[in-house]
Design an enzyme around this catalytic site. Sequence first.
Site, PDB file in Angstrom:
ATOM      1  N   SER A 181       7.478  -3.994   0.715  1.00 12.23           N
ATOM      2  CA  SER A 181       6.404  -3.496   1.576  1.00 12.23           C
ATOM      3  C   SER A 181       6.035  -4.520   2.627  1.00 12.23           C
ATOM      4  O   SER A 181       6.144  -5.741   2.404  1.00 12.23           O
ATOM      5  CB  SER A 181       5.200  -3.216   0.673  1.00 12.23           C
ATOM      6  OG  SER A 181       4.055  -3.050   1.438  1.00 12.23           O
ATOM      7  N   TYR A 187      -1.255  -5.432  -6.403  1.00 16.72           N
ATOM      8  CA  TYR A 187      -0.100  -4.603  -6.033  1.00 16.72           C
ATOM      9  C   TYR A 187       0.824  -5.382  -5.095  1.00 16.72           C
ATOM     10  O   TYR A 187       2.031  -5.476  -5.317  1.00 16.72           O
ATOM     11  CB  TYR A 187      -0.584  -3.304  -5.364  1.00 16.72           C
ATOM     12  CG  TYR A 187       0.512  -2.610  -4.588  1.00 16.72           C
ATOM     13  CD1 TYR A 187       1.548  -1.952  -5.249  1.00 16.72           C
ATOM     14  CD2 TYR A 187       0.554  -2.642  -3.186  1.00 16.72           C
ATOM     15  CE1 TYR A 187       2.572  -1.348  -4.541  1.00 16.72           C
ATOM     16  CE2 TYR A 187       1.572  -2.037  -2.481  1.00 16.72           C
ATOM     17  CZ  TYR A 187       2.577  -1.392  -3.161  1.00 16.72           C
ATOM     18  OH  TYR A 187       3.601  -0.798  -2.460  1.00 16.72           O
ATOM     19  N   LYS A 229       4.933  -6.998  -5.389  1.00 12.67           N
ATOM     20  CA  LYS A 229       6.056  -6.817  -4.456  1.00 12.67           C
ATOM     21  C   LYS A 229       6.616  -8.178  -4.057  1.00 12.67           C
ATOM     22  O   LYS A 229       7.831  -8.403  -4.040  1.00 12.67           O
ATOM     23  CB  LYS A 229       5.607  -6.053  -3.200  1.00 12.67           C
ATOM     24  CG  LYS A 229       5.256  -4.609  -3.452  1.00 12.67           C
ATOM     25  CD  LYS A 229       6.477  -3.804  -3.867  1.00 12.67           C
ATOM     26  CE  LYS A 229       6.121  -2.404  -4.323  1.00 12.67           C
ATOM     27  NZ  LYS A 229       7.178  -1.720  -5.046  1.00 12.67           N
TER      28      LYS A 229
HETATM   29  P1  NAD Z   1       5.040   7.396  -5.912  1.00 11.94           P
HETATM   30  O1  NAD Z   1       3.927   6.997  -6.817  1.00 11.94           O
HETATM   31  O2  NAD Z   1       5.002   8.743  -5.302  1.00 11.94           O
HETATM   32  O3  NAD Z   1       6.446   7.208  -6.658  1.00 11.94           O
HETATM   33  C1  NAD Z   1       6.653   6.221  -7.637  1.00 11.94           C
HETATM   34  C2  NAD Z   1       7.244   6.908  -8.857  1.00 11.94           C
HETATM   35  O4  NAD Z   1       7.474   5.926  -9.870  1.00 11.94           O
HETATM   36  C3  NAD Z   1       6.317   7.970  -9.452  1.00 11.94           C
HETATM   37  O5  NAD Z   1       7.037   9.183  -9.585  1.00 11.94           O
HETATM   38  C4  NAD Z   1       5.905   7.398 -10.817  1.00 11.94           C
HETATM   39  O6  NAD Z   1       5.724   8.418 -11.774  1.00 11.94           O
HETATM   40  C5  NAD Z   1       7.101   6.498 -11.122  1.00 11.94           C
HETATM   41  N1  NAD Z   1       6.813   5.368 -12.034  1.00 11.94           N
HETATM   42  C6  NAD Z   1       5.821   4.445 -11.946  1.00 11.94           C
HETATM   43  N2  NAD Z   1       5.929   3.560 -12.928  1.00 11.94           N
HETATM   44  C7  NAD Z   1       7.011   3.923 -13.678  1.00 11.94           C
HETATM   45  C8  NAD Z   1       7.636   3.399 -14.848  1.00 11.94           C
HETATM   46  N3  NAD Z   1       7.149   2.320 -15.466  1.00 11.94           N
HETATM   47  N4  NAD Z   1       8.739   4.017 -15.314  1.00 11.94           N
HETATM   48  C9  NAD Z   1       9.248   5.119 -14.705  1.00 11.94           C
HETATM   49  N5  NAD Z   1       8.681   5.654 -13.612  1.00 11.94           N
HETATM   50  C10 NAD Z   1       7.582   5.064 -13.097  1.00 11.94           C
HETATM   51  O7  NAD Z   1       5.137   6.272  -4.763  1.00 11.94           O
HETATM   52  P2  NAD Z   1       5.979   6.261  -3.412  1.00 11.94           P
HETATM   53  O8  NAD Z   1       5.028   6.324  -2.282  1.00 11.94           O
HETATM   54  O9  NAD Z   1       7.093   7.213  -3.495  1.00 11.94           O
HETATM   55  O10 NAD Z   1       6.525   4.768  -3.463  1.00 11.94           O
HETATM   56  C11 NAD Z   1       7.805   4.448  -3.978  1.00 11.94           C
HETATM   57  C12 NAD Z   1       7.964   2.934  -3.964  1.00 11.94           C
HETATM   58  O11 NAD Z   1       7.781   2.461  -2.624  1.00 11.94           O
HETATM   59  C13 NAD Z   1       6.922   2.195  -4.817  1.00 11.94           C
HETATM   60  O12 NAD Z   1       7.550   1.091  -5.427  1.00 11.94           O
HETATM   61  C14 NAD Z   1       5.921   1.726  -3.794  1.00 11.94           C
HETATM   62  O13 NAD Z   1       5.241   0.575  -4.222  1.00 11.94           O
HETATM   63  C15 NAD Z   1       6.806   1.434  -2.604  1.00 11.94           C
HETATM   64  N6  NAD Z   1       6.087   1.468  -1.325  1.00 11.94           N
HETATM   65  C16 NAD Z   1       5.358   2.584  -0.986  1.00 11.94           C
HETATM   66  C17 NAD Z   1       4.649   2.591   0.214  1.00 11.94           C
HETATM   67  C18 NAD Z   1       3.806   3.781   0.580  1.00 11.94           C
HETATM   68  O14 NAD Z   1       2.930   3.647   1.441  1.00 11.94           O
HETATM   69  N7  NAD Z   1       4.017   4.968  -0.008  1.00 11.94           N
HETATM   70  C19 NAD Z   1       4.688   1.492   1.080  1.00 11.94           C
HETATM   71  C20 NAD Z   1       5.466   0.386   0.725  1.00 11.94           C
HETATM   72  C21 NAD Z   1       6.176   0.390  -0.487  1.00 11.94           C
HETATM   73  N1  UFG Z   2      -7.921   4.041   7.173  1.00  9.38           N
HETATM   74  C1  UFG Z   2      -9.119   4.638   7.552  1.00  9.38           C
HETATM   75  N2  UFG Z   2      -9.649   5.585   6.720  1.00  9.38           N
HETATM   76  C2  UFG Z   2      -9.057   5.964   5.550  1.00  9.38           C
HETATM   77  C3  UFG Z   2      -7.842   5.348   5.170  1.00  9.38           C
HETATM   78  C4  UFG Z   2      -7.307   4.385   6.000  1.00  9.38           C
HETATM   79  O1  UFG Z   2      -9.677   4.319   8.591  1.00  9.38           O
HETATM   80  O2  UFG Z   2      -9.618   6.822   4.832  1.00  9.38           O
HETATM   81  C5  UFG Z   2      -7.313   3.045   8.076  1.00  9.38           C
HETATM   82  C6  UFG Z   2      -7.152   1.674   7.454  1.00  9.38           C
HETATM   83  O3  UFG Z   2      -8.320   0.912   7.621  1.00  9.38           O
HETATM   84  C7  UFG Z   2      -5.934   1.139   8.235  1.00  9.38           C
HETATM   85  C8  UFG Z   2      -5.105   2.383   8.505  1.00  9.38           C
HETATM   86  O4  UFG Z   2      -6.007   3.484   8.375  1.00  9.38           O
HETATM   87  O5  UFG Z   2      -6.371   0.599   9.466  1.00  9.38           O
HETATM   88  C9  UFG Z   2      -3.944   2.571   7.535  1.00  9.38           C
HETATM   89  O6  UFG Z   2      -4.443   2.529   6.205  1.00  9.38           O
HETATM   90  P1  UFG Z   2      -3.565   2.995   4.948  1.00  9.38           P
HETATM   91  O7  UFG Z   2      -4.443   2.846   3.745  1.00  9.38           O
HETATM   92  O8  UFG Z   2      -2.971   4.327   5.205  1.00  9.38           O
HETATM   93  O9  UFG Z   2      -2.374   1.962   4.947  1.00  9.38           O
HETATM   94  P2  UFG Z   2      -2.368   0.362   4.831  1.00  9.38           P
HETATM   95  O10 UFG Z   2      -1.745  -0.166   6.074  1.00  9.38           O
HETATM   96  O11 UFG Z   2      -3.705  -0.142   4.470  1.00  9.38           O
HETATM   97  O12 UFG Z   2      -1.433   0.124   3.567  1.00  9.38           O
HETATM   98  C10 UFG Z   2      -0.265   0.909   3.314  1.00  9.38           C
HETATM   99  C11 UFG Z   2      -0.045   1.020   1.810  1.00  9.38           C
HETATM  100  C12 UFG Z   2       0.288  -0.333   1.240  1.00  9.38           C
HETATM  101  C13 UFG Z   2       1.458  -0.920   1.973  1.00  9.38           C
HETATM  102  C14 UFG Z   2       1.179  -0.976   3.456  1.00  9.38           C
HETATM  103  C15 UFG Z   2       2.380  -1.454   4.209  1.00  9.38           C
HETATM  104  O13 UFG Z   2      -1.189   1.543   1.172  1.00  9.38           O
HETATM  105  O14 UFG Z   2       0.640  -0.178  -0.096  1.00  9.38           O
HETATM  106  O15 UFG Z   2       0.847   0.328   3.929  1.00  9.38           O
HETATM  107  O16 UFG Z   2       3.500  -0.753   3.818  1.00  9.38           O
HETATM  108  F1  UFG Z   2       1.677  -2.161   1.521  1.00  9.38           F
END
Ligand code: NAD
Ligand code: UFG
Length: 339
Positions: A125, A150, A154
């Site tokens: 991330s 979290y 990572k």
């Molecule tokens: P998500 O929660 O939709 O998907 C993650 C999946 O992993 C879920 O289906 C959950 O049930 C499964 N899981 C969690 N722990 C587990 C375990 N111990 N064993 C088996 N399954 C397990 O999340 P996502 O948005 O699809 O994210 C996927 C990956 O990308 C995650 O590692 C997340 O940290 C990373 N990531 C997501 C974002 C974002 O904004 N969505 C940004 C950066 C990184």
């Molecule tokens: N924001 C609002 N109102 C809300 C939610 C968010 O104003 O209800 C704003 C936040 O302050 C920020 C922007 O929208 O300025 C984006 O916020 P998000 O929560 O959507 O995303 P972040 O950039 O804070 O973080 C996300 C994921 C993290 C990841 C990161 C980079 O939540 O896990 O992107 O990948 F690490």
Amino acid sequence: MKILVTGGAGFIGSHTLIELYRAGHSAVVVDNLYNSDPEALKRVAEIIRVDEIPFVKADIRDREALEEVFAAHRFDACIHFAGLKAVGESVAKPLEYYENNMNGTFVLLDVMRKHGCKNIIFSSSATVYGDPAIIPITEECPKGHCTNPYGQTKSMLEQVMMDLQKADPEWNVVLLRYFNPIGAHPSGRIGENPNGIPNNLMPYITQVAIGRREKLNVFGNDYPTPDGTGVRDYIHVVDLATAHVAALQAIDRKQGLAIYNIGTGHGYSVLDVVKTFVKVNGVEVPYEIKERRAGDIATCYCDPAKAAKELGWKAQYGLEEMCRDSWNWQKNNPNGYQS
Ligand code: NAD
Ligand code: UFG
């Protein structure tokens, strides 16, 4: 290639399965369904017109279950999505987050090694950059201080995999640092399905637009950005999915350790996103300016040139398509997969 997809029932995993199959790969999903619904896998199968996606309901911390999966299949690589990902929850439940994300990955890596599968793509991330020292962020930008457990998981897991690859160069480790994934598959059949009150901007906007929430809280308008609200690099989840297919090339080339930023390279403010969403979809999104959210940074967007040069991957979708597809998913599935 035959790919083990951990967390494949989740938001990014389900979209990635479609692109893997489209590119001629096959997959087996391991997910404990903690944050997902098996209906997502049914819909993926329907979109790509296969009978079913091979699925094992198991926790990746369960060594015996993983051993069974590896005994039954010969995997060329693993795409490792499984993990807990809610920033706020991780502050409240640090032990659960460290335990799930760290232990899960340790067991997975150990079982992979034992079975001779030493190729992994890891969901990292932009959070590992902390408050970034350089904008746009290149992969050379030093990692920063993560303000929550979290983000720490990572950053630490990246280090674990780098050390593993250094100790045993047979490993190919691809760390994909995602920026802000939003959007949904254009079919409207799969998308993001958060439990409870959404933490992230786009699911909050779509829930306001559908009438589930009264208004959006915009967290701060006094940042040093053009309109004072936070700027992020939003990326369409289908583009993010194709980045995983492209990343398999780095494994194919036996690149050892490879790190890529996966974003569009464009920064949009919170108000840019709201205004684009309203314009593209013709719906209202009332909002109110609130205090800054703890731990937020002003600006975060990447330089995606390295992925373009080495993987030939570039994001195709813009903010309008991201807003269109997020809304298409929400309005067709007002209550997510339980609609
Ligand atoms: P998500 O929660 O939709 O998907 C993650 C999946 O992993 C879920 O289906 C959950 O049930 C499964 N899981 C969690 N722990 C587990 C375990 N111990 N064993 C088996 N399954 C397990 O999340 P996502 O948005 O699809 O994210 C996927 C990956 O990308 C995650 O590692 C997340 O940290 C990373 N990531 C997501 C974002 C974002 O904004 N969505 C940004 C950066 C990184
Ligand atoms: N924001 C609002 N109102 C809300 C939610 C968010 O104003 O209800 C704003 C936040 O302050 C920020 C922007 O929208 O300025 C984006 O916020 P998000 O929560 O959507 O995303 P972040 O950039 O804070 O973080 C996300 C994921 C993290 C990841 C990161 C980079 O939540 O896990 O992107 O990948 F690490």
